[in-house]
Design an enzyme around this catalytic site. Structure first.
Site, PDB file in Angstrom:
ATOM      1  N   ASP A 190      28.556  18.054 -14.553  1.00 13.59           N
ATOM      2  CA  ASP A 190      27.357  17.125 -14.906  1.00 13.59           C
ATOM      3  C   ASP A 190      26.347  17.311 -14.966  1.00 13.59           C
ATOM      4  OD1 ASP A 190      27.002  14.445 -15.009  1.00 13.59           O
ATOM      5  OD2 ASP A 190      27.694  13.796 -13.111  1.00 13.59           O
TER       6      ASP A 190
ATOM      7  N   HIS B 105      23.490  19.619 -23.196  1.00  8.49           N
ATOM      8  CA  HIS B 105      24.468  19.530 -23.930  1.00  8.49           C
ATOM      9  C   HIS B 105      24.559  21.398 -24.281  1.00  8.49           C
ATOM     10  CE1 HIS B 105      26.004  16.080 -23.091  1.00  8.49           C
ATOM     11  NE2 HIS B 105      25.550  15.053 -23.610  1.00  8.49           N
TER      12      HIS B 105
ATOM     13  N   LEU C 153      44.976  33.664 -18.542  1.00  6.78           N
ATOM     14  CA  LEU C 153      43.974  31.768 -17.988  1.00  6.78           C
ATOM     15  C   LEU C 153      44.806  30.756 -19.289  1.00  6.78           C
ATOM     16  CD1 LEU C 153      42.294  30.210 -16.175  1.00  6.78           C
ATOM     17  CD2 LEU C 153      40.255  30.595 -18.370  1.00  6.78           C
TER      18      LEU C 153
HETATM   19  C1  FPP Z   1      27.823  15.692 -18.070  1.00  7.23           C
HETATM   20  O1  FPP Z   1      26.389  16.049 -18.667  1.00  7.23           O
HETATM   21  C2  FPP Z   1      28.771  15.963 -18.845  1.00  7.23           C
HETATM   22  C3  FPP Z   1      29.146  15.871 -20.437  1.00  7.23           C
HETATM   23  C4  FPP Z   1      29.503  14.128 -21.039  1.00  7.23           C
HETATM   24  C5  FPP Z   1      29.951  16.549 -21.480  1.00  7.23           C
HETATM   25  C6  FPP Z   1      29.970  17.539 -20.523  1.00  7.23           C
HETATM   26  C7  FPP Z   1      29.772  18.535 -22.329  1.00  7.23           C
HETATM   27  C8  FPP Z   1      29.442  20.191 -21.376  1.00  7.23           C
HETATM   28  C9  FPP Z   1      29.789  21.015 -21.082  1.00  7.23           C
HETATM   29  C10 FPP Z   1      29.469  20.550 -23.901  1.00  7.23           C
HETATM   30  C11 FPP Z   1      30.831  20.857 -24.635  1.00  7.23           C
HETATM   31  C12 FPP Z   1      31.867  21.024 -23.815  1.00  7.23           C
HETATM   32  C13 FPP Z   1      32.346  21.744 -24.570  1.00  7.23           C
HETATM   33  C14 FPP Z   1      33.945  22.430 -23.373  1.00  7.23           C
HETATM   34  C15 FPP Z   1      32.469  22.727 -25.717  1.00  7.23           C
HETATM   35  P1  FPP Z   1      25.626  14.182 -18.553  1.00  7.23           P
HETATM   36  O2  FPP Z   1      25.203  14.262 -20.491  1.00  7.23           O
HETATM   37  O3  FPP Z   1      26.331  13.601 -17.823  1.00  7.23           O
HETATM   38  O4  FPP Z   1      24.579  14.108 -17.896  1.00  7.23           O
HETATM   39  P2  FPP Z   1      23.674  13.819 -16.735  1.00  7.23           P
HETATM   40  O5  FPP Z   1      24.853  12.693 -16.012  1.00  7.23           O
HETATM   41  O6  FPP Z   1      22.125  14.118 -16.194  1.00  7.23           O
HETATM   42  O7  FPP Z   1      22.840  12.712 -17.695  1.00  7.23           O
END
Ligand code: FPP
Length: 246
Positions: free
Chosen positions: A20, A37, A131
């Site tokens: 997150d 992202h 893994l």
């Molecule tokens: C949360 O940050 C993250 C996500 C909803 C997506 C997680 C995705 C990735 C880490 C990248 C892609 C992953 C792979 C496996 C290729 P947020 O957008 O909720 O952040 P915020 O809470 O600060 O708005």
């Protein structure tokens, strides 16, 4: 390779991470959320490589929740483009690192090309013995639990089983994490203290770590520090400490 056996002995068997804070990481830098992202994918790579290097057995990463579809279409599309890029490019590295990958989540809503890449990745790495890496993709624990309950209800209705024979173990086997031990350590980055519909059944006795670090800043050093923190936790599973037993 694990650096020493003492460190490996205190490794959790299964680490699950709620990644997150990509959006806030980007905003702090005056960048669009999409840049967060993109940086988040680099953290995924670094954490997976570290997990392989230290000899971790199981790692689950929460990549996209059932609720994430509610985000603006432009953000959903960007995330899907990142998943495409990851599944297309990184799967060979996973294979070469002896990683066995799988997806947990609802496959019915994924775009066909993403689904094909996932299936290819799973079959390419199916015989690997290192893994176990699970990406929770279009995953929601409530949906997962309800689906398992439906399967049991159907089997009982058809007279194939008695309600009494449903146990914690048999229920676990109907969950998508079947074959992986329950996570003993759940980490959430970005300072939020919620479980957000992640592994609700499986995390009954997990240790939780909520850290302020935003996901794009979570790399090898932060992961190793979190594992060290876990090694210092006393796990009692509802019992009392051994030395307290008179
Ligand atoms: C949360 O940050 C993250 C996500 C909803 C997506 C997680 C995705 C990735 C880490 C990248 C892609 C992953 C792979 C496996 C290729 P947020 O957008 O909720 O952040 P915020 O809470 O600060 O708005």
């Amino acid at each position: 390779m694990p650096s020493n056996s003492a460190a490996q002995a205190s490794l959790p068997r299964h680490v699950a991470i709620i990644m997150d804070g990509n959006g806030r990481w980007a905003r702090k830098r005056g960048l669009p959320r999409s840049a967060g992202h993109v940086a988040g994918v680099e953290s995924v790579r670094e954490v997976v490589r570290t997990a392989v290097h230290i000899g971790l057995a199981n790692l689950t990463l929460y990549a996209f929740s059932t609720e994430n579809w509610k985000r603006p279409l432009i953000e959903v599309n960007h995330l899907m483009a990142l998943f495409r890029g990851y599944f297309r490019k990184d799967v060979r590295e996973l294979r070469d690192m002896n990683v066995r990958m799988r997806i947990i989540g609802n496959r019915a809503r994924a775009a066909n090309d993403i689904l094909s890449m996932i299936e290819e990745g799973e079959s390419l790495t199916a015989d690997n013995t290192g893994l176990n890496l699970a990406f929770a993709f279009d995953y929601g624990a409530q949906e997962e639990i309800v689906a398992a309950a439906r399967k049991f209800a159907e089997a009982v209705k058809q007279g194939k089983m008695e309600p009494d024979s449903i146990t914690v173990e048999s229920f676990s086997q109907q969950l998508q994490t079947d074959g992986m031990p329950d996570p003993d350590f759940v980490i959430r980055t970005s300072g939020e203290r919620r479980i957000s519909n992640f592994l609700l059944f499986q995390s009954a006795y997990s240790e939780f770590l909520f850290i302020e670090t935003m996901w794009p800043d979570f790399g090898r050093a932060e992961f190793l520090a979190a594992l060290e923190h876990f090694a210092g936790r006393e796990r009692r599973f509802g019992s009392v400490a051994t030395e307290a037993v008179a």
